[in-house]
Write a protein that holds these residues in place. Structure first.
Motif, PDB file in Angstrom:
ATOM      1  N   PHE A 184       0.829  -1.201   0.000  1.00  7.10           N
ATOM      2  CA  PHE A 184       0.000   0.000   0.000  1.00  7.10           C
ATOM      3  C   PHE A 184       0.869   1.260   0.000  1.00  7.10           C
ATOM      4  N   ASP A 185       2.025   1.195   0.680  1.00  5.58           N
ATOM      5  CA  ASP A 185       2.972   2.315   0.627  1.00  5.58           C
ATOM      6  C   ASP A 185       3.475   2.535  -0.792  1.00  5.58           C
ATOM      7  N   ILE A 186       3.783   1.448  -1.474  1.00  6.84           N
ATOM      8  CA  ILE A 186       4.283   1.532  -2.849  1.00  6.84           C
ATOM      9  C   ILE A 186       3.232   2.149  -3.766  1.00  6.84           C
ATOM     10  N   ILE A 187       1.983   1.710  -3.619  1.00  4.55           N
ATOM     11  CA  ILE A 187       0.902   2.246  -4.453  1.00  4.55           C
ATOM     12  C   ILE A 187       0.728   3.741  -4.201  1.00  4.55           C
ATOM     13  N   SER A 188       0.758   4.142  -2.935  1.00  3.62           N
ATOM     14  CA  SER A 188       0.588   5.557  -2.600  1.00  3.62           C
ATOM     15  C   SER A 188       1.714   6.410  -3.179  1.00  3.62           C
ATOM     16  N   VAL A 189       2.953   5.986  -2.946  1.00  2.00           N
ATOM     17  CA  VAL A 189       4.103   6.748  -3.429  1.00  2.00           C
ATOM     18  C   VAL A 189       4.139   6.756  -4.956  1.00  2.00           C
ATOM     19  N   ALA A 190       3.818   5.620  -5.578  1.00  2.00           N
ATOM     20  CA  ALA A 190       3.843   5.543  -7.041  1.00  2.00           C
ATOM     21  C   ALA A 190       2.806   6.471  -7.659  1.00  2.00           C
ATOM     22  N   SER A 191       1.615   6.534  -7.079  1.00  2.00           N
ATOM     23  CA  SER A 191       0.575   7.395  -7.636  1.00  2.00           C
ATOM     24  C   SER A 191       0.945   8.869  -7.488  1.00  2.00           C
ATOM     25  N   ILE A 192       1.522   9.241  -6.350  1.00  2.00           N
ATOM     26  CA  ILE A 192       1.955  10.623  -6.147  1.00  2.00           C
ATOM     27  C   ILE A 192       3.107  10.973  -7.095  1.00  2.00           C
ATOM     28  N   THR A 193       4.071  10.056  -7.190  1.00  2.00           N
ATOM     29  CA  THR A 193       5.230  10.293  -8.059  1.00  2.00           C
ATOM     30  C   THR A 193       4.810  10.421  -9.514  1.00  2.00           C
ATOM     31  N   ALA A 194       3.906   9.552  -9.959  1.00  4.05           N
ATOM     32  CA  ALA A 194       3.431   9.606 -11.350  1.00  4.05           C
ATOM     33  C   ALA A 194       2.755  10.940 -11.635  1.00  4.05           C
ATOM     34  N   THR A 195       1.987  11.439 -10.668  1.00  5.99           N
ATOM     35  CA  THR A 195       1.307  12.727 -10.849  1.00  5.99           C
ATOM     36  C   THR A 195       2.311  13.873 -10.916  1.00  5.99           C
ATOM     37  N   MET A 196       3.277  13.876  -9.999  1.00 12.93           N
ATOM     38  CA  MET A 196       4.287  14.942  -9.997  1.00 12.93           C
ATOM     39  C   MET A 196       5.123  14.919 -11.271  1.00 12.93           C
ATOM     40  N   VAL A 197       5.596  13.736 -11.654  1.00  8.74           N
ATOM     41  CA  VAL A 197       6.461  13.626 -12.839  1.00  8.74           C
ATOM     42  C   VAL A 197       5.710  14.061 -14.091  1.00  8.74           C
ATOM     43  N   THR A 198       4.488  13.569 -14.264  1.00 11.13           N
ATOM     44  CA  THR A 198       3.703  13.935 -15.442  1.00 11.13           C
ATOM     45  C   THR A 198       3.459  15.438 -15.496  1.00 11.13           C
ATOM     46  N   SER A 199       3.109  16.021 -14.360  1.00  8.67           N
ATOM     47  CA  SER A 199       2.812  17.457 -14.332  1.00  8.67           C
ATOM     48  C   SER A 199       4.043  18.287 -14.680  1.00  8.67           C
ATOM     49  N   TRP A 200       5.197  17.925 -14.107  1.00  9.60           N
ATOM     50  CA  TRP A 200       6.414  18.684 -14.399  1.00  9.60           C
ATOM     51  C   TRP A 200       6.883  18.467 -15.840  1.00  9.60           C
ATOM     52  N   VAL A 201       6.687  17.279 -16.372  1.00  5.22           N
ATOM     53  CA  VAL A 201       7.021  17.041 -17.787  1.00  5.22           C
ATOM     54  C   VAL A 201       6.168  17.939 -18.680  1.00  5.22           C
ATOM     55  N   MET A 202       4.879  18.058 -18.358  1.00 10.83           N
ATOM     56  CA  MET A 202       4.005  18.932 -19.141  1.00 10.83           C
ATOM     57  C   MET A 202       4.440  20.394 -19.028  1.00 10.83           C
ATOM     58  N   VAL A 203       4.903  20.792 -17.827  1.00 10.58           N
ATOM     59  CA  VAL A 203       5.398  22.160 -17.640  1.00 10.58           C
ATOM     60  C   VAL A 203       6.601  22.415 -18.539  1.00 10.58           C
ATOM     61  N   PHE A 204       7.546  21.481 -18.552  1.00  4.46           N
ATOM     62  CA  PHE A 204       8.759  21.661 -19.356  1.00  4.46           C
ATOM     63  C   PHE A 204       8.457  21.621 -20.858  1.00  4.46           C
ATOM     64  N   ILE A 205       7.532  20.761 -21.269  1.00  6.96           N
ATOM     65  CA  ILE A 205       7.154  20.726 -22.684  1.00  6.96           C
ATOM     66  C   ILE A 205       6.529  22.048 -23.092  1.00  6.96           C
ATOM     67  N   ALA A 206       5.646  22.561 -22.252  1.00  4.50           N
ATOM     68  CA  ALA A 206       4.986  23.826 -22.570  1.00  4.50           C
ATOM     69  C   ALA A 206       5.953  25.006 -22.559  1.00  4.50           C
ATOM     70  N   ALA A 207       7.058  24.865 -21.795  1.00  2.00           N
ATOM     71  CA  ALA A 207       8.014  25.964 -21.666  1.00  2.00           C
ATOM     72  C   ALA A 207       9.120  25.938 -22.711  1.00  2.00           C
ATOM     73  N   THR A 208       9.256  24.835 -23.441  1.00  3.01           N
ATOM     74  CA  THR A 208      10.344  24.726 -24.402  1.00  3.01           C
ATOM     75  C   THR A 208      10.133  25.668 -25.575  1.00  3.01           C
ATOM     76  N   PRO A 209      11.228  26.243 -26.116  1.00  3.57           N
ATOM     77  CA  PRO A 209      11.092  27.161 -27.253  1.00  3.57           C
ATOM     78  C   PRO A 209      10.399  26.526 -28.446  1.00  3.57           C
ATOM     79  N   SER A 210      10.585  25.219 -28.643  1.00  2.00           N
ATOM     80  CA  SER A 210       9.979  24.563 -29.797  1.00  2.00           C
ATOM     81  C   SER A 210       8.468  24.521 -29.703  1.00  2.00           C
ATOM     82  N   SER A 211       7.968  24.664 -28.451  1.00  2.00           N
ATOM     83  CA  SER A 211       6.518  24.654 -28.267  1.00  2.00           C
ATOM     84  C   SER A 211       5.900  26.009 -28.563  1.00  2.00           C
TER      85      SER A 211
END
Length: 314
Positions: A184-211
């Motif tokens: 249950f600890d793994i599921i909790s941490v994995a779900s939080i990590t997946a949300t943080m990583v995805t959100s920050w990846v979207m931030v960086f994609i949106a911030a790149t000059p090519s975008s």
């Protein structure tokens, strides 16, 4: 998502430390109660605001569902505030099962809608938006809620009111073999990590000059609003969930464990309630700021806090 089932300090620490935890419990109960009052009102207002609009966008539907998940998450907060102040579960077995299952359903749903929002905001900022995504949006909303309920079902089954040893203190606890608890600890941490990583990846994609490229002038306001919401919600989520992920990872890896983990866990558990209260405030603040910007750019579509047919994107 908080591991309230680990709040069993009375069996693990001495009398002096127990008194310190009682004082801390009262402070935490005040934080949770305050978050509930602010969060229920703010989330309900945003849900009403978005629901009253004549035209819905994909982003607004995801945001509405996330605020609804946070609103439902906060409803049982008085129960947990009482638990922390009394350091005892007094609500019986049925309430134990229902409230814990509700917390996990709403947590999983909120995380999932945060991911969906991040991806959609990135598409708005980069102008990679399909003409019609309403069918996909409806399917995704249904899948998210159904998956959240399915993932939380084991908690409804496994949570029970228990007393340990000769103690008279009752806990709402996972009645499950201890060596399986890290799952249950793994599921909790994995779900939080997946949300943080995805959100920050979207931030960086949106911030790149090519975008960045030339976009119609009328789309400028909605793109700026999407960018501000993406960054603000990502920072908020990371700030209030990263401590929990770190503590649970240390606990799982047995780097830090035992009574030394109790105070950090008790404090961090309250942050999930703070997060659910802050999210709608972030949205309202960004939208109001964008509404002020729209009055300075009269050639752009206004983004305001009013539900009009022009307000198609947020």
């Amino acid at each position: 998502m908080a591991d309230f089932e680990e709040f069993e300090v009375s069996e693990n620490i001495g009398n002096s430390e127990y008194e310190a935890f009682q004082k801390l419990g009262i402070i935490i109960s005040v934080v949770i109660s305050s978050s509930a009052v602010v969060g229920v009102v703010a989330n309900a207002y945003v849900v009403w605001l978005l629901r009253s609009r004549a035209v819905f966008s994909v982003s607004s539907v995801y945001l509405l569902n996330r605020c609804l998940a946070d609103l439902l998450f906060l409803l049982p907060a008085p129960v947990f505030a009482t638990q922390y102040s009394l350091m005892n579960w007094v609500f019986g077995n049925a309430i134990c099962k229902l409230t814990m299952a509700q917390l996990y359903v709403c947590s999983y749903a909120s995380y999932s809608f945060m991911i969906a929002l991040s991806v959609d905001f990135m598409r708005v900022v980069t102008q990679h938006v399909d003409d019609d995504r309403s069918v996909l949006m409806k399917i995704l909303v249904t899948v998210i809620w159904a998956t959240a309920i399915a993932l939380a079902l084991p908690f409804f089954i496994l949570f029970e009111t228990l007393q340990f040893g000769h103690s008279t203190v009752t806990h709402c606890f996972l009645n499950f073999p201890y060596f399986w608890l890290p799952i249950f600890d793994i599921i909790s941490v994995a779900s939080i990590t997946a949300t943080m990583v995805t959100s920050w990846v979207m931030v960086f994609i949106a911030a790149t000059p090519s975008s960045a490229h030339e976009v119609p002038q009328e789309n400028g306001t909605k793109a700026r609003t999407a960018w501000r919401l993406l960054v603000a919600l990502t920072i908020t989520f990371t700030t209030l969930h990263l401590p929990y992920a770190i503590i649970q990872t240390l606990h799982f890896c047995q780097i830090v464990h035992g009574p030394t983990m109790l105070k950090p866990q008790v404090i961090i558990n309250s942050l999930v309630f703070v997060n659910a209260a802050v999210n709608p405030l972030v949205y309202l603040a960004v939208m109001r700021h964008s509404g002020q910007d729209s009055h300075q750019h009269t050639d752009s579509i206004p983004i305001t806090l009013q539900g009009t047919e022009e307000d198609r994107d947020f």
